[in-house]
Design a protein around this motif. Sequence first.
Motif, mmCIF file in Angstrom:
data_model
loop_
_atom_site.group_PDB
_atom_site.id
_atom_site.type_symbol
_atom_site.label_atom_id
_atom_site.label_comp_id
_atom_site.label_asym_id
_atom_site.label_seq_id
_atom_site.Cartn_x
_atom_site.Cartn_y
_atom_site.Cartn_z
ATOM 1 N N LEU A 11 170.010 29.371 81.062
ATOM 2 C CA LEU A 11 171.299 28.700 80.935
ATOM 3 C C LEU A 11 172.432 29.704 81.076
ATOM 4 O O LEU A 11 172.397 30.786 80.486
ATOM 5 N N SER A 12 173.438 29.344 81.852
ATOM 6 C CA SER A 12 174.654 30.156 81.861
ATOM 7 C C SER A 12 175.445 29.853 80.589
ATOM 8 O O SER A 12 175.300 28.786 79.990
ATOM 9 N N THR A 13 176.274 30.790 80.197
ATOM 10 C CA THR A 13 177.049 30.612 78.962
ATOM 11 C C THR A 13 177.947 29.386 79.039
ATOM 12 O O THR A 13 178.100 28.646 78.063
ATOM 13 N N ALA A 14 178.504 29.113 80.205
ATOM 14 C CA ALA A 14 179.486 28.039 80.345
ATOM 15 C C ALA A 14 178.886 26.644 80.201
ATOM 16 O O ALA A 14 179.626 25.679 79.988
ATOM 17 N N ILE A 15 177.563 26.502 80.301
ATOM 18 C CA ILE A 15 176.977 25.160 80.241
ATOM 19 C C ILE A 15 176.743 24.687 78.812
ATOM 20 O O ILE A 15 176.520 23.497 78.567
ATOM 21 N N GLU A 16 176.813 25.583 77.858
ATOM 22 C CA GLU A 16 176.472 25.210 76.481
ATOM 23 C C GLU A 16 177.278 24.027 75.947
ATOM 24 O O GLU A 16 176.726 23.152 75.283
ATOM 25 N N PRO A 17 178.587 23.929 76.227
ATOM 26 C CA PRO A 17 179.332 22.749 75.731
ATOM 27 C C PRO A 17 178.851 21.428 76.320
ATOM 28 O O PRO A 17 179.116 20.365 75.753
ATOM 29 N N ASN A 18 178.155 21.474 77.454
ATOM 30 C CA ASN A 18 177.679 20.250 78.096
ATOM 31 C C ASN A 18 176.296 19.818 77.622
ATOM 32 O O ASN A 18 175.845 18.723 77.973
ATOM 33 N N LEU A 19 175.609 20.657 76.873
ATOM 34 C CA LEU A 19 174.274 20.274 76.393
ATOM 35 C C LEU A 19 174.424 19.152 75.389
ATOM 36 O O LEU A 19 175.187 19.254 74.420
ATOM 37 N N ILE A 20 173.689 18.096 75.606
ATOM 38 C CA ILE A 20 173.927 16.843 74.909
ATOM 39 C C ILE A 20 173.317 16.819 73.508
ATOM 40 O O ILE A 20 172.368 17.527 73.219
ATOM 41 N N LYS A 21 173.898 15.968 72.658
ATOM 42 C CA LYS A 21 173.292 15.702 71.364
ATOM 43 C C LYS A 21 172.094 14.777 71.571
ATOM 44 O O LYS A 21 172.169 13.828 72.359
ATOM 45 N N PRO A 22 171.002 14.993 70.875
ATOM 46 C CA PRO A 22 169.795 14.175 71.102
ATOM 47 C C PRO A 22 170.015 12.675 70.913
ATOM 48 O O PRO A 22 169.314 11.883 71.499
ATOM 49 N N SER A 23 171.018 12.285 70.113
ATOM 50 C CA SER A 23 171.198 10.863 69.814
ATOM 51 C C SER A 23 171.914 10.100 70.920
ATOM 52 O O SER A 23 171.938 8.881 70.915
ATOM 53 N N LEU A 24 172.491 10.832 71.907
ATOM 54 C CA LEU A 24 173.256 10.157 72.949
ATOM 55 C C LEU A 24 172.324 9.536 73.977
ATOM 56 O O LEU A 24 171.371 10.160 74.428
ATOM 57 N N VAL B 65 173.382 12.856 81.506
ATOM 58 C CA VAL B 65 172.696 13.135 82.770
ATOM 59 C C VAL B 65 171.448 13.965 82.478
ATOM 60 O O VAL B 65 171.545 15.096 81.992
ATOM 61 N N ALA B 66 170.286 13.393 82.766
ATOM 62 C CA ALA B 66 169.026 14.078 82.496
ATOM 63 C C ALA B 66 168.674 15.027 83.638
ATOM 64 O O ALA B 66 168.800 14.675 84.806
ATOM 65 N N ILE B 67 168.236 16.228 83.288
ATOM 66 C CA ILE B 67 167.710 17.172 84.271
ATOM 67 C C ILE B 67 166.186 17.107 84.176
ATOM 68 O O ILE B 67 165.589 17.532 83.184
ATOM 69 N N VAL C 101 163.949 18.404 81.054
ATOM 70 C CA VAL C 101 164.254 19.787 80.701
ATOM 71 C C VAL C 101 165.464 19.837 79.779
ATOM 72 O O VAL C 101 165.506 20.588 78.803
ATOM 73 N N ALA C 102 166.456 19.034 80.087
ATOM 74 C CA ALA C 102 167.688 19.004 79.282
ATOM 75 C C ALA C 102 168.444 17.733 79.618
ATOM 76 O O ALA C 102 168.161 17.050 80.603
ATOM 77 N N ILE C 103 169.418 17.421 78.774
ATOM 78 C CA ILE C 103 170.345 16.319 79.043
ATOM 79 C C ILE C 103 171.758 16.869 78.890
ATOM 80 O O ILE C 103 172.074 17.542 77.903
ATOM 81 N N LEU C 104 172.573 16.609 79.892
ATOM 82 C CA LEU C 104 173.955 17.077 79.880
ATOM 83 C C LEU C 104 174.892 15.928 79.566
ATOM 84 O O LEU C 104 174.647 14.787 79.953
ATOM 85 N N SER C 105 175.982 16.221 78.884
ATOM 86 C CA SER C 105 177.010 15.211 78.634
ATOM 87 C C SER C 105 178.221 15.526 79.496
ATOM 88 O O SER C 105 178.676 16.667 79.559
ATOM 89 N N LEU C 106 178.720 14.503 80.172
ATOM 90 C CA LEU C 106 179.864 14.674 81.061
ATOM 91 C C LEU C 106 180.831 13.511 80.883
ATOM 92 O O LEU C 106 180.417 12.354 80.871
#
Length: 368
Positions: A352-365, A240-242, A259-264
């Motif tokens: 960024l809140s601390t809790a969002i870090e696991p959702n920050l996506i790998k660039p290759s996804l 999911v792109a922000i 700005v960022a891409i999240l993985s969900l």
Amino acid sequence: MSQNTKKLATLKLTAMGCHIQITLNVAKWSTPYSQAVIDRKIELLTIEAQQHLARWEHIFSRFDETSELMRLNNHTDQWREVSAELFEVLGRAIYFVAKTQGLITPTLLKPLWAAGYKQSFETLPKMATPSVPVMTSSAAVNATHLKDAPSANNPNHQVHDIQRRRLADGQHQVYLPAGMALDLNGYVKGWCAMQLAEYISRSHDWQLSCLVDMGGDIAIGLPTNQALDNAINKSIVWGVAIAKPYGADCEHMQDDQDVAILSLKSGAVATSGQDYRRWWHEGRWQHHLIHPHYSRPVISDVLTATVVAANTVTAEVYAKYCVLLGVTEAMAWLNKHHIAALLIDTSNQVLLSTAIEPNLIKPSLAVI
């Protein structure tokens, strides 16, 4: 409908003043069905989604005097029968009043009208360049709040007077105090995204995993058989792109980079802010995020807020709450409660809140 790959299909719809995109994982259809059969199935699903959206719009629209919501608003100080859908969404809205210190409330229709938001957003007047600042620093926010007295007609003074009851025959009823007018738009998009995702992935006979994007309110649907040890049914990771915030001309800023891409894999994400849904009224810019203490659009150093949550209503409410709180209070609240979020302030700095870090996506996804 356009076919993206052999495994994904995308439906594009318009309803409730927003663009809707539903991405389906159709991998399990690739073996038993021809492409023509798959296309027909997707056509049928599109029609069903449109029918659901049309029904919900007629329930919740505040721009249609014949909608169920406006009929309720026009008959206060009496018990009124309402649909199960309106009963549920109103219940969720009331629940979040206490969760957000009264800042997110469904009782703000009249202040929205006063700000000029009486018709569908796309028809509201806009200007290319504002003559007064849309955004201000936190220092200006504090100065403004110190100068101005809270509104004597604070809508939260009445929100606890709303009554709801379910009768023995299953009928749902609501009582609104005299003079109150509800606006449920801030909850309905997220609720609709949840309902569509649930319908497509679990209630429907086909049970397809999906991602539903209702104008930035995103819900992920997982079939009940997702746990099966089968390559087709394994949950997929959605990117999911922000996007960067909108500029003064309601266009995205020149640099197209996200700005960022999240993985969900599950759950929901929603973005709210001052940047896009704004219009020109009485010589100044207005926007849709009303501060209930002052009965007018909030002045905040949070430009946009994106929140990840278990469901889209929660994500949408908390995103709005962050804008109303301002950067300092919002970041403290997010980290205290371990809520995953990304804020962009009025200087375009990303926090960024601390809790969002696991959702920050790998660039290759890949991004959907």
